[in-house]
Design an enzyme around this catalytic site. Structure first.
Site, PDB file in Angstrom:
ATOM      1  N   GLY A   1      22.294  49.895   4.217  1.00 16.46           N
ATOM      2  CA  GLY A   1      23.548  49.335   4.724  1.00 16.46           C
ATOM      3  C   GLY A   1      23.411  47.993   5.410  1.00 16.46           C
ATOM      4  O   GLY A   1      24.140  47.709   6.373  1.00 16.46           O
TER       5      GLY A   1
ATOM      6  N   GLY B   1      19.404  44.535   1.065  1.00 12.34           N
ATOM      7  CA  GLY B   1      19.672  45.138  -0.248  1.00 12.34           C
ATOM      8  C   GLY B   1      18.777  46.301  -0.587  1.00 12.34           C
ATOM      9  O   GLY B   1      18.221  46.365  -1.677  1.00 12.34           O
ATOM     10  N   SER B   2      18.618  47.259   0.363  1.00  5.58           N
ATOM     11  CA  SER B   2      17.681  48.369   0.111  1.00  5.58           C
ATOM     12  C   SER B   2      18.306  49.740   0.333  1.00  5.58           C
ATOM     13  O   SER B   2      17.593  50.725   0.435  1.00  5.58           O
ATOM     14  CB  SER B   2      16.463  48.245   1.026  1.00  5.58           C
ATOM     15  OG  SER B   2      15.765  47.081   0.705  1.00  5.58           O
TER      16      SER B   2
ATOM     17  N   LYS C   1      22.374  52.452   8.152  1.00  2.00           N
ATOM     18  CA  LYS C   1      22.722  53.868   7.954  1.00  2.00           C
ATOM     19  C   LYS C   1      21.881  54.515   6.856  1.00  2.00           C
ATOM     20  O   LYS C   1      21.221  53.818   6.066  1.00  2.00           O
ATOM     21  CB  LYS C   1      24.204  54.001   7.590  1.00  2.00           C
ATOM     22  CG  LYS C   1      24.585  53.230   6.293  1.00  2.00           C
ATOM     23  CD  LYS C   1      24.554  54.054   5.038  1.00  2.00           C
ATOM     24  CE  LYS C   1      23.816  53.475   3.899  1.00  2.00           C
ATOM     25  NZ  LYS C   1      24.203  52.724   2.836  1.00  2.00           N
TER      26      LYS C   1
ATOM     27  N   ASP D   1      30.022  52.790   4.610  1.00  2.00           N
ATOM     28  CA  ASP D   1      28.928  52.075   5.281  1.00  2.00           C
ATOM     29  C   ASP D   1      29.423  51.339   6.529  1.00  2.00           C
ATOM     30  O   ASP D   1      28.819  51.428   7.603  1.00  2.00           O
ATOM     31  CB  ASP D   1      28.262  51.065   4.327  1.00  2.00           C
ATOM     32  CG  ASP D   1      27.476  51.754   3.236  1.00  2.00           C
ATOM     33  OD1 ASP D   1      27.481  52.992   3.188  1.00  2.00           O
ATOM     34  OD2 ASP D   1      26.845  51.048   2.423  1.00  2.00           O
TER      35      ASP D   1
HETATM   36  N1  ATP Z   1      21.587  39.738   7.764  1.00  2.00           N
HETATM   37  C1  ATP Z   1      22.239  39.278   6.706  1.00  2.00           C
HETATM   38  N2  ATP Z   1      22.573  37.975   6.615  1.00  2.00           N
HETATM   39  C2  ATP Z   1      23.243  37.493   5.544  1.00  2.00           C
HETATM   40  N3  ATP Z   1      23.607  38.237   4.491  1.00  2.00           N
HETATM   41  C3  ATP Z   1      23.293  39.535   4.519  1.00  2.00           C
HETATM   42  C4  ATP Z   1      22.606  40.123   5.620  1.00  2.00           C
HETATM   43  N4  ATP Z   1      22.425  41.420   5.353  1.00  2.00           N
HETATM   44  C5  ATP Z   1      22.983  41.637   4.146  1.00  2.00           C
HETATM   45  N5  ATP Z   1      23.495  40.518   3.640  1.00  2.00           N
HETATM   46  C6  ATP Z   1      24.203  40.354   2.358  1.00  2.00           C
HETATM   47  O1  ATP Z   1      24.325  41.641   1.782  1.00  2.00           O
HETATM   48  C7  ATP Z   1      23.637  41.719   0.531  1.00  2.00           C
HETATM   49  C8  ATP Z   1      22.973  43.072   0.380  1.00  2.00           C
HETATM   50  O2  ATP Z   1      23.981  44.028   0.316  1.00  2.00           O
HETATM   51  P1  ATP Z   1      23.911  45.299  -0.600  1.00  2.00           P
HETATM   52  O3  ATP Z   1      25.159  46.036  -0.368  1.00  2.00           O
HETATM   53  O4  ATP Z   1      23.571  44.922  -1.985  1.00  2.00           O
HETATM   54  O5  ATP Z   1      22.660  46.116  -0.010  1.00  2.00           O
HETATM   55  P2  ATP Z   1      22.581  47.041   1.276  1.00  2.00           P
HETATM   56  O6  ATP Z   1      23.857  46.937   2.024  1.00  2.00           O
HETATM   57  O7  ATP Z   1      21.343  46.717   1.986  1.00  2.00           O
HETATM   58  O8  ATP Z   1      22.427  48.486   0.641  1.00  2.00           O
HETATM   59  P3  ATP Z   1      23.546  49.644   0.481  1.00  2.00           P
HETATM   60  O9  ATP Z   1      24.845  48.961   0.230  1.00  2.00           O
HETATM   61  O10 ATP Z   1      23.080  50.423  -0.707  1.00  2.00           O
HETATM   62  O11 ATP Z   1      23.470  50.423   1.716  1.00  2.00           O
HETATM   63  C9  ATP Z   1      22.641  40.589   0.577  1.00  2.00           C
HETATM   64  O12 ATP Z   1      22.357  40.150  -0.725  1.00  2.00           O
HETATM   65  C10 ATP Z   1      23.376  39.520   1.385  1.00  2.00           C
HETATM   66  O13 ATP Z   1      24.268  38.809   0.566  1.00  2.00           O
HETATM   67  C1  MEV Z   2      26.953  53.303  -3.356  1.00  2.00           C
HETATM   68  C2  MEV Z   2      27.861  53.480  -2.158  1.00  2.00           C
HETATM   69  O1  MEV Z   2      28.483  54.752  -2.274  1.00  2.00           O
HETATM   70  C3  MEV Z   2      27.077  53.506  -0.858  1.00  2.00           C
HETATM   71  C4  MEV Z   2      26.238  52.307  -0.590  1.00  2.00           C
HETATM   72  O2  MEV Z   2      25.567  52.480   0.630  1.00  2.00           O
HETATM   73  C5  MEV Z   2      28.892  52.385  -2.173  1.00  2.00           C
HETATM   74  C6  MEV Z   2      30.050  52.635  -1.230  1.00  2.00           C
HETATM   75  O3  MEV Z   2      30.340  53.779  -0.859  1.00  2.00           O
HETATM   76  O4  MEV Z   2      30.707  51.655  -0.882  1.00  2.00           O
HETATM   77 MG    MG Z   3      25.716  47.329   1.176  1.00  2.00          MG
END
Ligand code: ATP
Ligand code: MEV
Ligand code: MG
Length: 444
Positions: free
Chosen positions: A210, A206-207, A75, A267
């Site tokens: 989502g 982690g970018s 997302k 998310d």
């Molecule tokens: N395909 C996957 N397989 C296993 N673990 C995953 C996978 N995708 C995400 N993760 C877990 O989620 C963590 C990243 O989540 P984080 O919420 O920090 O970042 P994001 O979801 O990419 O970004 P945001 O929450 O800002 O949208 C990773 O460190 C890992 O533990």
């Molecule tokens: C930073 C945040 O607002 C969005 C992360 O994609 C956390 C959340 O809503 O759970």
């Molecule tokens: Mg996340």
């Protein structure tokens, strides 16, 4: 129970096909040599196809496992990240980058010889595996429940022991929370049973796009789909019904809690339902966009962790409750105004709407800065795009990760190419994604 249904189905089809095969041989063998060459060819072809079908079904049956696939999108957050955790409105949209889960469950007889739960993260060439008896020994039994519940601190500690035993490479230690979540969701929904779960993703980890929510939603979709009784094979992806969507979204939220600490739920909700949503304190409004919306996504490639960023904002809120309340109120107004513009059918030209969105993104970015979740790499993207009169804001948790740049309809391809070239020469990675697509889907 459902595995049996699958096996009986396969056996039934196998028997019917074999019968048809034998009948065909019996009826054609006597007068086969009396037929014309083209009729002989037709008969041979029919027998050949029937035989192939029988062998395929037999082999499928021999495989003795049931396979379910699921996928869930990442997302972007157009407005309201972080503030949404504190009760403000936010606007998010699904993008056409997915996490895929393949769930392979051995059928009854094969399960007796296979006592393992295996997780394969294909993109990272990593595999983790536990014997079911070890899982039973360590994870408290009451964790298996039919309705979504939170993972207790005690259960999470036990799961952490199982994750530690896997000796995750140090440079991939950030995966620990994802693997704990996997064990919690799997054992809670399917209990202590053997399986192989294969995961691939198009999302950067982690970018801000989502990845954690797409992982939780795709996994729970596959787990829930494995207990749907109607597993009639359908071509391609199909969505789940409203009841199952609601159920998987609740489970995915529990999974997100393990990864994020205190998620708002936006998310997992947008990943489950897809399209574009307005979200406030768990209340979802599906939005119908009445204007084109093009965004450039730039990954700064600066790693960060949503859990730490969310807790940083909470700490700041404890230190300065009144100031932060005003910040969250301002974000709430931005998201509501943005949702209204996107949905509006009035005569305002697209250009005017884009000008308003641009300004709202700029104010939102300023407020995110004041929450302490921006980063110098994000500032670099903002400065670079501003040189070309384009506005950017971070998306997701910030602290690095991805940045959105609005691409108004009047902006030419040449300008976009120039911006991309400049951003990429700074070491960032740019891409566009289609906004507002499907949510979680399954495939048998
Ligand atoms: N395909 C996957 N397989 C296993 N673990 C995953 C996978 N995708 C995400 N993760 C877990 O989620 C963590 C990243 O989540 P984080 O919420 O920090 O970042 P994001 O979801 O990419 O970004 P945001 O929450 O800002 O949208 C990773 O460190 C890992 O533990
Ligand atoms: C930073 C945040 O607002 C969005 C992360 O994609 C956390 C959340 O809503 O759970
Ligand atoms: Mg996340």
């Amino acid at each position: 129970m459902h595995s049996f249904a699958y096996r009986e189905n396969a056996l039934f089809t196998f028997s019917v096909t074999t019968l048809a095969f034998i009948c065909a041989i019996a009826s054609f063998s006597d007068n086969f040599s009396n037929q014309t060459p083209s009729a002989q060819m037709e008969v041979s072809l029919t027998l050949n196809i029937t035989a192939r079908l029988a062998v395929t079904i037999y082999l499928e049956h021999k495989a003795e496992e049931m396979e379910v696939k699921a996928r869930a999108p990442g997302k972007i957050i157009l407005a309201g990240e972080h503030a949404v955790v504190h009760g403000s409105t936010a606007v998010a949209a699904a993008i056409d980058l997915y996490t895929y889960v393949t769930l392979r469950l051995p059928l009854q007889s094969a399960a007796e010889n296979n006592d393992r739960l295996t997780l394969q993260l294909k993109d990272l060439s990593l595999e983790f595996s536990w014997s079911v008896s070890r899982l039973k020994e360590v994870i408290p039994c009451d964790s298996s429940t039919s309705s979504p519940a939170s993972c207790s601190g005690e259960t999470l500690k036990s799961i952490a022991v199982l994750v530690e035993e896997q000796n995750i490479p140090e440079e991939k230690i950030w995966l620990s929370s994802g693997i704990s979540t996997f064990l919690w969701l799997y054992t809670s929904i399917r209990g202590f049973s053997p399986a192989t779960v294969i995961i691939t993703t198009e999302l950067p980890y982690g970018s801000g796009l989502g990845s954690s929510a797409a992982f939780c939603v795709a996994l729970t979709s596959a787990l829930i789909a494995s207990s749907i009784s109607d597993k009639t094979h359908r071509e391609g992806w199909s969505s789940l019904d409203e009841t199952n969507l609601e159920l998987l979204n609740k489970w995915a939220f529990e999974g997100e809690k393990i990864i994020h600490g205190k998620p708002s739920g936006i998310d997992n909700t947008v990943s489950a339902y897809g399209n574009m949503i307005k979200f406030c304190s768990g209340e979802i409004t599906r939005l119908q966009s009445n204007m084109p919306l093009r965004m450039l996504i730039t990954n700064t490639k600066v790693g960060r962790n949503t859990k730490a960023l969310v807790s940083g904002v909470s700490e700041r809120t404890v230190r300065h409750p009144d100031a932060m309340k005003s910040v969250f109120n301002a974000v709430d107004s931005i998201s509501k105004e943005l949702a209204a513009i996107i949905q509006s059918k009035d005569e305002n030209s697209v250009t005017e709407k884009e000008e308003s969105i641009k300004e709202l993104m700029e104010i939102n970015q300023g407020l995110l800065q004041s929450m302490g979740v921006s980063h110098s790499s994000i500032d670099t993207v903002i400065r670079t795009t501003l040189k070309h009169k384009l506005t950017s804001k971070l998306t997701g948790a910030g602290g690095g990760g991805c940045v959105l740049t609005l691409l108004p309809t009047v902006v030419s391809g040449t300008v976009v190419d120039k911006v991309v070239e400049e951003l990429e020469s700074s070491g960032f990675q740019c891409f566009t994604a289609s906004i507002g697509g499907n949510g979680a889907e399954i495939c048998f």
